[in-house]
Design an enzyme around this catalytic site. Structure first.
Site, mmCIF file in Angstrom:
data_model
loop_
_atom_site.group_PDB
_atom_site.id
_atom_site.type_symbol
_atom_site.label_atom_id
_atom_site.label_comp_id
_atom_site.label_asym_id
_atom_site.label_seq_id
_atom_site.Cartn_x
_atom_site.Cartn_y
_atom_site.Cartn_z
ATOM 1 N N GLY A 7 -9.039 18.591 28.930
ATOM 2 C CA GLY A 7 -8.036 18.484 29.736
ATOM 3 C C GLY A 7 -6.623 19.167 29.307
ATOM 4 N N ASN A 8 -6.026 20.191 30.653
ATOM 5 C CA ASN A 8 -5.381 21.128 30.837
ATOM 6 C C ASN A 8 -4.220 20.341 30.450
ATOM 7 O OD1 ASN A 8 -7.003 22.419 32.594
ATOM 8 N ND2 ASN A 8 -5.691 21.982 34.535
ATOM 9 N N GLU A 46 -13.134 13.727 19.359
ATOM 10 C CA GLU A 46 -14.374 13.548 20.300
ATOM 11 C C GLU A 46 -15.588 14.772 20.799
ATOM 12 O OE1 GLU A 46 -14.242 9.459 23.172
ATOM 13 O OE2 GLU A 46 -13.417 11.024 23.779
ATOM 14 N N ASN A 98 -13.183 7.793 36.066
ATOM 15 C CA ASN A 98 -14.556 8.276 35.183
ATOM 16 C C ASN A 98 -15.100 7.254 34.810
ATOM 17 O OD1 ASN A 98 -14.723 10.780 36.234
ATOM 18 N ND2 ASN A 98 -13.015 11.453 34.784
#
Length: 525
Positions: free
Chosen positions: A291-292, A314, A404
């Site tokens: 992510g950002n 990961e 998610n």
């Protein structure tokens, strides 16, 4: 390993000019098995458990899964029923998951998803979803929790003269799929640079209890396995050729909020170095979610005083490529590449350079609790919300609707040297507070959460009792619009007779969430 099933007749192979993918298949037995994706999916039957490659969109099969979705659609159009159980490494390319979900082709999904159509099916109760720690997947599959794996569909970049399989841009659970599946379909993707050969470290020393042995990995750069997958060619029923790039991971430039979060993290690192708890130049191996915010932290590291950093994570994102190019990171170990289009192009064009600084491993190694603990990982992961005592919800919106999944965050948070959770203090233009009285779903308990960071500040919760922790979380991390109400909640909870070690007002503990469901905002007024 398993009893053979009756199989459809093998498709005929015509003599044709050598294709780019065939040039990657340097073993005659496999060359005779090259077929179309449409022919390959005939090996997949209704009710099968199908394991496919892919981790954070990298290495997802490009031809077989679309052909499978079309095969399912045609079967349904004639009145038939066709659903499979779908196992992956983590998320896969969104188009892949969407196509299978659109035709209602997935009965059960495991262990992680990140696609809106599939998410909707799960939350509607139309698709079973098993959300588990990524380090647990291989063991549970070997133990037979999901029954036999009927078919594995695995993308690779080539096959050697001796029949070994050269991995693609992710490894994920591919080693396990190739070990246990009764039938295997290989996709040979000639888009993947041939120079990827040598980036991978496939370890074959894991075992189930009581036969486990220590894994001899004491430095991020240690190579403990081999560059290739191995498999009995008899279990490979089809080889499909592709020449298609991975799906790019969407990425936007860090905004003011993510940069503020990154600044708090970097200030904390400096504090830990000054306290003698982190090495001055190299810190400890870094793990970060996708992510950002994570990319903003990496960008901040690139302009800081650190050199010779390592990463044990990961995924490798664009920000990590920049750190490697600039010499800030000397080596990065992961299981997958999660890159934007620009990042993919950079990686492909400069593969000879990156091969010396990047290694991809199976996720049972990249997420292995023993290794995470030994290396002393600094774990930085995102969250949906945290409560005033430091319990974190990273998966369920309003406590019930899956977003998610837990992914690998629990593997690193529970076992890392430092466990940090990062998030903006609000969502939905301020209508949702990321700091609440009590989270309605707990993925990471207060015992596994050491540091919480928002753009408002950083709460170091180590060595704090619950009553002290609650004020630190609110005063340093909550948005000012919610701070007074949260402090009022804490004070009234503590004043309640018999408040106990962790005071709560049970009738109000979920008041923020209930208010949002009624009015569309967590604001009291």
């Amino acid at each position: 390993m398993y009893a053979a099933l009756s199989s459809p007749a093998a498709p005929s192979v015509e003599s044709v000019a050598v294709t780019p993918a065939e040039a990657r298949v340097r073993h005659e037995t496999y060359r005779k098995k090259i077929v179309s994706a449409q022919d390959a999916v005939q090996w997949i039957r209704p009710g099968d458990t199908v394991a496919i490659s892919g981790f954070a969109s990298a290495g997802t099969p490009k031809a077989v899964t679309p052909a499978l979705a079309e095969h399912i659609r045609r079967t349904r159009a004639t009145g038939g029923d066709f659903r499979i159980n779908l196992l992956t490494g983590a998320s896969v390319a969104s188009d892949t998951e969407r196509m299978l979900a659109d035709v209602d082709g997935i009965a059960l999904r495991m262990p992680y998803q990140a696609e809106p159509t599939a998410r909707g099916r799960i939350n509607e109760g139309r698709m079973d979803y098993v959300d588990i720690h990524l380090s647990h997947v291989a063991q549970q599959v070997w133990e037979g929790y999901y029954g036999h794996i009927d078919v594995a569909v695995v993308e690779i970049s080539g096959i050697t003269e001796t029949g070994e399989l050269i991995p693609a841009t992710s490894i994920g659970n591919n080693k396990t799929w190739l070990d246990v599946a009764e039938k295997v379909i290989l996709e040979v993707n000639s888009w993947i640079p041939a120079a990827m050969d040598g980036v991978h470290d496939v370890y074959y020393g894991t075992a189930l209890p009581p036969n486990r042995r220590p894994i001899d990995l004491t430095d991020v750069e240690d190579r403990i396995g081999q560059p290739y997958f191995r498999i009995d060619p008899e279990r490979v029923v089809a080889v499909v050729e592709t020449d298609r790039s991975d799906s790019a991971t969407a990425l936007t430039a860090p905004d003011a909020t993510s940069r503020a979060i990154a600044d708090h993290v970097l200030d904390f690192f400096a504090h830990e170095v000054a306290a003698g708890r982190l090495p001055a130049d190299t810190l400890l191996p870094l793990q970060s979610g996708v992510g950002n915010v994570a990319n903003a932290v990496l960008a901040g590291l690139d302009s800081g005083p650190y050199r010779g950093l390592t990463c044990y994570s990961e995924v490798i994102q664009d920000g990590m490529l920049d750190l490697v190019k600039h010499g800030t990171v000397r080596f990065a170990s992961a299981t997958s590449l999660a890159l934007s289009e620009a990042g993919l192009n950079d990686f492909v064009e400069n593969i000879d350079f990156y091969r010396d600084h990047i290694m991809l491993r199976p996720q049972e190694i990249s997420n292995h609790p023993e290794i995470v603990r030994r290396l002393g990982i600094i774990a930085m992961n995102g969250m949906l919300e945290a409560d005033v005592y430091g319990n974190v919800n990273s998966t369920h919106v309003m406590g019930t609707r899956i977003m998610n999944g837990i992914g690998g965050s629990g593997d690193f948070a529970r076992n890392g040297y430092l466990s940090m959770f990062l998030s903006p203090s609000t969502a939905r233009d301020g209508a949702i507070s990321s700091i609440v009285p009590m989270v309605p779903h707990v993925d990471h308990t207060e015992h596994d959460v050491q540091v919480i960071v928002t753009e408002q500040g950083l709460a170091d919760l180590r060595a704090l009792s619950p009553r002290r922790r609650s004020r630190v979380v609110v005063e340093r991390c909550a948005h000012p619009d919610y701070r007074a109400e949260l402090l009022d909640y804490i004070e009234r909870a503590e004043a309640t007779p018999g408040a106990g070690h962790t005071p709560h007002l049970l009738g109000e503990a979920f008041s923020f969430h209930e208010r949002y469901q009624r009015t569309g905002t967590m604001h009291a007024s």
